[in-house]
Scaffold this active site. Structure first.
Site, PDB file in Angstrom:
ATOM      1  CG  PHE A 173      -0.635  -5.653   4.313  1.00  0.00           C
ATOM      2  CD1 PHE A 173      -1.042  -4.835   5.348  1.00  0.00           C
ATOM      3  CD2 PHE A 173      -1.578  -6.508   3.755  1.00  0.00           C
ATOM      4  CE1 PHE A 173      -2.347  -4.854   5.829  1.00  0.00           C
ATOM      5  CE2 PHE A 173      -2.887  -6.534   4.218  1.00  0.00           C
ATOM      6  CZ  PHE A 173      -3.275  -5.709   5.256  1.00  0.00           C
TER       7      PHE A 173
ATOM      8  CG  HIS B   8      -6.438   1.216   1.320  1.00  0.00           C
ATOM      9  ND1 HIS B   8      -5.467   1.757   0.498  1.00  0.00           N
ATOM     10  CD2 HIS B   8      -5.772   0.609   2.336  1.00  0.00           C
ATOM     11  CE1 HIS B   8      -4.273   1.476   0.982  1.00  0.00           C
ATOM     12  NE2 HIS B   8      -4.431   0.780   2.098  1.00  0.00           N
TER      13      HIS B   8
ATOM     14  CD  GLU C 107      -1.378   7.858   9.283  1.00  0.00           C
ATOM     15  OE1 GLU C 107      -2.405   7.188   9.055  1.00  0.00           O
ATOM     16  OE2 GLU C 107      -0.815   8.580   8.421  1.00  0.00           O
TER      17      GLU C 107
ATOM     18  CB  CYS D 259      -0.973  -0.024   1.161  1.00  0.00           C
ATOM     19  SG  CYS D 259      -2.041  -1.468   1.038  1.00  0.00           S
TER      20      CYS D 259
ATOM     21  CE  LYS E  94      -5.362   4.567   2.121  1.00  0.00           C
ATOM     22  NZ  LYS E  94      -4.280   5.524   2.471  1.00  0.00           N
TER      23      LYS E  94
ATOM     24  CG  HIS F 120      -1.589   4.621   5.241  1.00  0.00           C
ATOM     25  ND1 HIS F 120      -1.468   4.485   3.871  1.00  0.00           N
ATOM     26  CD2 HIS F 120      -1.845   3.378   5.724  1.00  0.00           C
ATOM     27  CE1 HIS F 120      -1.637   3.208   3.555  1.00  0.00           C
ATOM     28  NE2 HIS F 120      -1.875   2.517   4.658  1.00  0.00           N
TER      29      HIS F 120
END
Lengths: 79, 406
Positions: free
Chosen positions: B395, B336, B313, B162, B331, B302
Site C-alpha cells: 500500500f 498475507h 501483476e 506489504c 500466499k 506477490h
C-alpha cells in the site's frame, strides 16, 4: 508480612513470567530480571490485583521485593 | 550476470505453515492452505485468518519475551534459526559493530498499541503500560533482535507496508555491497491479526469473504478469488558477501543478485492499472543483476488473491518476464502476512532455487484465463531453477523486486 509477601510474589510471578520459587523477600528487581519499566508495570499490576495505591515515583525508589511489601503494609493493604 | 551477489547463508521462518524452514518448505511444496476460522474473531466482519500454530516464545526458551509484542517474538525466533543455519552464534562476533539488523514491518506492535489504547479509554492514563512504546513501536523488532544477538552495527526498520520484508533484504544487500556491514540480519515480521487491522481491511473490502470455507479462501490467480486472508509471521535472512562466507567456510543457500524498488505515485491502495510502478521495480532489479526478463526461470508472485493485484501483476509478468515462465504465490498457503510477506516469499524463492523445486499455488483450481501466464498449481514442479524473481507490492504504491539465484 508473610501473606502480603506471598501475594506480591504471586503478582510478580504471573505478570512477568518469573519463576515463583525464585522470588524471596530479599530478591532485588535486578535478580528477577525486572528493569525500571517493569517496576512501573508492577505498580499497575499491584493496583489491579491488590488494590494497592502506590505511585510510580515511590516504586522507583525501591530495589527489592521486601521494600514493596513494607510499603503495602504501611499504607494498610490487606490481602 | 554482472552485478553484485549477497550470499544468503541462513534462513529463518515463522509462518502459519509452521516454525522453522523444514516445516515451511514441506508445506509450501505440498501447497495446502493454513486459513481457518478463529472463534476469537467472531465479533469482527471476517472471522478467519492464517495464524502461526502453537506459538509460544516462552516455551521456545526466550527469556524476557513477555515484554515483546508478538511480531517481535516472531522476528527473534526466525533470527535465531537463521543464525543457527548460517553457523553463527549470537554474541560471538569478531566485531559486533560489523553486524547490522534490518527488520521491516508494516504494522509493528499493533496488538500492544490497540490493547493499551483500550486501557487508556476504559481505565484512564494511569493504567497505560510503560511497556506500550517499547513493545508497540514499529522499530522494536529490529531493536530487540539487535539486543538479543548483540549486534552493534546499523539497525533499522524499513516500512513499505506489504513490501517491508523485501525492502529490508534489498537494503541489507546494499549494506553488504557498500561495505557498511559484514553480516546483515535482514527480513520482516508482522502480527496484524487484531480487531483494528481485521476491521480496517474488511471495510476496504480487501479481505476474502469465503468465511464458510476458510481453507479455500486464499486462492491467488484463481478466477473465483475475492480478496486476501490475513496472515502473520516472520522471515529472516543472514546476508554476507560471498568472500566473507567463503572465508569462514559457510555454504550459501542461495544468493540475492538483484534488487529494484519504485513507487506507483498513483493511488494509496489501487495499483497503477498498467502496473507502471511494478514494472519499474522489476526492470530495476533486472538491470541491477545485468539480466533480461528471459533469464528468470520462476516468479514468486506477490499474488495476494485480490482481484486487482493478481490481474495487474500477471500483466507485468507477461510483459517483462514472459507468459511461459512458471509463476506461483506462497500466499495460497500462508495468507498475507503483510510486512513479513516479502521476506517469507524471498525465502521461498531461495529454497526454490536451492532445491530445484517450484511450489504450487495452494487452492488454485480454476486459473483465471485472463492471467495468461504459466501458473503452477495442483503439484510442485521439479527441475533446476537458476534465477527466481520475488515481487512485493505495498500500500502506498511501494514496490520491490528481488532476484535470487542458486
Amino acid at each position: 508480612m508473610n501473606s502480603l509477601f506471598e501475594s506480591v510474589a504471586d503478582v510478580i510471578a504471573s505478570r512477568f513470567g518469573v519463576d515463583r520459587e525464585a522470588i524471596a523477600p530479599e530478591s532485588t528487581f535486578d535478580d528477577l530480571g525486572l528493569d525500571s519499566l517493569s517496576q512501573i508495570e508492577l505498580v499497575t499490576a499491584l493496583r489491579k490485583r491488590l488494590g494497592a495505591d502506590i505511585d510510580d515515583e515511590q516504586m522507583a525508589e525501591f530495589s527489592q521485593v521486601s521494600e514493596v511489601v513494607a510499603k503495602l503494609e504501611e499504607i494498610g493493604v490487606k490481602v | 550476470m554482472g552485478g553484485f551477489a549477497a550470499a544468503i547463508t541462513g534462513i529463518g521462518l515463522v509462518t502459519p505453515a509452521g516454525i522453522g524452514v523444514p516445516a515451511n518448505w514441506a508445506r509450501f511444496v505440498e501447497g495446502t492452505s493454513t486459513a481457518a476460522h478463529h472463534p476469537d474473531l467472531d465479533a469482527l466482519p471476517v472471522n478467519m485468518a492464517c495464524r502461526v500454530p502453537d506459538f509460544s516464545a516462552t516455551r521456545l526458551g526466550l527469556r524476557g519475551a513477555w515484554q515483546w509484542d508478538r511480531y517481535t517474538q516472531f522476528a527473534v525466533v526466525a533470527t535465531l534459526e537463521a543464525l543457527s543455519g548460517a553457523g553463527l552464534t549470537a554474541g560471538n562476533w569478531p566485531d559486533s559493530s560489523r553486524v547490522a539488523v534490518v527488520m521491516g514491518s508494516g504494522a509493528g506492535g499493533t496488538a500492544t498499541l490497540e490493547a493499551q489504547h483500550a486501557a487508556l479509554l476504559t481505565d484512564g492514563p494511569s493504567d497505560v503500560s510503560p511497556m506500550t512504546l517499547p513493545m508497540g513501536l514499529l522499530n522494536m523488532a529490529a531493536g530487540q533482535v539487535a539486543i538479543e544477538v548483540g549486534a552493534n552495527g546499523p539497525c533499522l526498520a524499513p516500512c513499505t507496508a506489504c513490501a517491508s520484508g523485501a525492502s529490508a533484504i534489498g537494503i541489507g544487500r546494499d549494506m553488504i555491497r557498500s561495505g557498511a556491514a559484514d553480516i546483515v540480519i535482514a527480513g520482516g515480521a508482522e502480527a496484524p491479526i487484531t480487531p483494528l487491522y481485521v476491521s480496517a481491511f474488511a471495510r476496504m473490502r480487501a479481505l476474502s469473504r469465503r468465511t464458510d470455507d476458510p481453507g479455500t479462501a486464499s486462492r491467488p490467480f484463481d478466477s473465483t478469488r475475492d480478496g486476501f486472508v490475513l496472515g502473520e509471521g516472520a522471515g529472516v535472512f543472514v546476508l554476507e558477501s560471498e568472500e566473507h562466507a567463503r572465508a569462514r567456510g559457510a555454504r550459501p543457500v542461495a544468493r540475492v543478485i538483484g534488487y529494484g524498488a519504485s513507487a506507483d505515485a498513483h493511488h494509496v491502495t489501487s495499483p497503477h492499472p498498467e502496473g507502471r510502478g511494478a514494472k519499474l521495480a522489476v526492470r530495476a532489479a533486472l538491470a541491477d543483476a545485468g539480466l533480461s526478463g528471459g533469464d528468470v526461470r520462476y516468479v514468486n508472485a506477490h499474488g495476494t488473491s485480490t482481484p486487482l493485484n493478481d490481474s495487474v501483476e500477471s500483466g507485468v509478468i507477461r510483459e517483462l518476464i514472459g507468459s511461459g515462465t512458471p509463476v506461483s504465490s506462497t500466499k495460497g498457503v500462508t495468507g498475507h502476512p503483510l510486512g513479513a510477506a516479502g521476506a517469507i516469499e524471498a525465502a521461498a524463492a531461495a529454497l526454490t532455487v536451492h532445491h530445484g523445486v517450484i511450489p504450487p499455488t495452494a487452492n488454485l483450481t480454476a486459473p483465471d484465463p485472463a492471467m495468461d501466464i504459466d501458473l503452477v498449481h495442483k503439484a510442485a514442479r521439479h527441475g533446476p531453477v537458476e534465477v527466481a524473481l520475488s515481487n512485493s507490492f505495498g500500500f502506498g504504491g511501494q514496490n520491490t523486486a528481488l532476484l535470487i539465484a542458486a
